[in-house]
Each structure stands twice: as structure tokens, then as C-alpha cells.
Design a protein around this motif. Structure first.
Motif, short mmCIF file in Angstrom:
data_model
loop_
_atom_site.label_atom_id
_atom_site.label_comp_id
_atom_site.label_asym_id
_atom_site.label_seq_id
_atom_site.Cartn_x
_atom_site.Cartn_y
_atom_site.Cartn_z
N GLY A 46 0.81 -1.21 0.00
CA GLY A 46 0.00 0.00 0.00
C GLY A 46 0.84 1.26 0.00
O GLY A 46 0.53 2.22 -0.70
N VAL A 47 1.91 1.22 0.77
CA VAL A 47 2.80 2.38 0.81
C VAL A 47 3.51 2.55 -0.53
O VAL A 47 3.66 3.68 -1.03
N GLY A 74 -2.71 20.16 -16.42
CA GLY A 74 -2.54 20.05 -14.97
C GLY A 74 -3.87 19.92 -14.26
O GLY A 74 -3.99 19.16 -13.29
N THR A 75 -4.89 20.63 -14.74
CA THR A 75 -6.21 20.53 -14.12
C THR A 75 -6.83 19.16 -14.37
O THR A 75 -7.47 18.59 -13.48
N LEU A 76 -6.63 18.60 -15.56
CA LEU A 76 -7.14 17.26 -15.84
C LEU A 76 -6.44 16.22 -14.96
O LEU A 76 -7.08 15.31 -14.42
N LEU A 77 -5.12 16.35 -14.82
CA LEU A 77 -4.40 15.45 -13.92
C LEU A 77 -4.83 15.65 -12.47
O LEU A 77 -4.89 14.69 -11.69
N ALA A 78 -5.13 16.90 -12.10
CA ALA A 78 -5.61 17.18 -10.75
C ALA A 78 -6.94 16.49 -10.49
O ALA A 78 -7.18 15.98 -9.39
N ALA A 79 -7.80 16.44 -11.51
CA ALA A 79 -9.07 15.72 -11.36
C ALA A 79 -8.83 14.23 -11.15
O ALA A 79 -9.52 13.59 -10.35
N VAL A 80 -7.83 13.68 -11.83
CA VAL A 80 -7.49 12.27 -11.63
C VAL A 80 -6.94 12.05 -10.22
O VAL A 80 -7.29 11.07 -9.55
N VAL A 81 -6.10 12.97 -9.75
CA VAL A 81 -5.55 12.88 -8.39
C VAL A 81 -6.67 12.86 -7.37
O VAL A 81 -6.71 12.01 -6.47
N ILE A 82 -7.61 13.79 -7.49
CA ILE A 82 -8.72 13.86 -6.54
C ILE A 82 -9.62 12.63 -6.69
O ILE A 82 -10.07 12.06 -5.69
N GLY A 83 -9.86 12.22 -7.91
CA GLY A 83 -10.71 11.04 -8.13
C GLY A 83 -10.14 9.79 -7.50
O GLY A 83 -10.87 9.01 -6.87
N LEU A 84 -8.86 9.56 -7.65
CA LEU A 84 -8.25 8.37 -7.05
C LEU A 84 -8.23 8.46 -5.53
O LEU A 84 -8.49 7.46 -4.85
N THR A 88 -10.56 5.97 -3.08
CA THR A 88 -9.93 5.11 -2.07
C THR A 88 -10.44 5.43 -0.68
O THR A 88 -10.65 4.54 0.14
N ILE A 89 -10.65 6.70 -0.39
CA ILE A 89 -11.04 7.11 0.95
C ILE A 89 -12.53 6.93 1.20
O ILE A 89 -12.96 6.65 2.32
N TRP A 90 -13.36 7.10 0.18
CA TRP A 90 -14.82 7.09 0.33
C TRP A 90 -15.36 5.88 1.10
O TRP A 90 -16.14 6.04 2.03
#
Length: 101
Positions: A46-47, A74-84, A88-90
Motif C-alpha cells: 500500500g505504501v 494540470g487541471t485534468l491530472l488534478a481531477a485524476v488525483v482527486i478522483g483516485l 480510495t477514501i470514500w
């Protein structure tokens, strides 16, 4: 591109980088908080995946935001970052805190 739009995109990029960094640090802290008796060695997977996520997505997003170039990418990649991170957290979020009894 208008200056206000650039500012908005950079703020979104920095917010996503902050969320990705907190997710990465939280993953490492969660593994380190495990008692030694409950560890089997596979928790490091996981780490490793969280570090790959950080180095492969969060750092490039942060670099694009700092440089101020390719803000749409960068904004599209940021959306992927937030989505992942949210995906995982949800399931692990303590939703019972918000249920009314």
C-alpha cells in the motif's frame, strides 16, 4: 487565457496537490500505526502504491502548477488525483458519524 482563469486553475491544481499529499502521508501514517504483531509484510504494498501515486501524479501536477504551464493538462491530472484519492477514501470514511439516531 485570461488571468482570472489561470489563477482559478492554479488554485485547483494546488488544492489537488494538497489532497494528494495528505492522502500519501495518511497512507504511510496508517501503516506505521499498525502494531508490529499485526504486520505481515504486505502492508508495504500500500505504501509503495501510494508513493507511485504521489510521484506519478501529484508531483507532476504540483510542478505544472508552480511553473504555470499547461494548466489545462494540470487541471485534468488534478481531477485524476482527486478522483483516485476520493475513490480510495470514500468507502473507509466513517459515515455513521453523520447518521441521525
Amino acid at each position: 487565457m485570461p488571468s482570472d482563469l489561470k489563477r482559478l486553475l492554479r488554485v485547483a491544481i494546488f488544492a489537488a496537490a494538497a489532497i494528494g499529499t495528505v492522502f500519501w502521508l495518511g497512507t504511510a501514517a496508517r501503516v506505521m500505526a499498525m502494531p508490529v504483531g499485526h504486520r505481515d509484510g504486505l502492508e508495504t504494498v500500500g505504501v509503495l502504491l501510494a508513493t507511485a501515486y504521489f510521484l506519478g501524479l501529484v508531483v507532476p501536477v504540483l510542478v505544472l502548477g508552480i511553473l504555470g504551464r499547461c494548466l489545462i493538462v494540470g487541471t485534468l491530472l488534478a481531477a485524476v488525483v482527486i478522483g483516485l484519492a476520493v475513490d480510495t477514501i470514500w468507502p473507509w470514511f466513517p459515515w455513521t458519524l453523520f447518521q441521525q439516531s
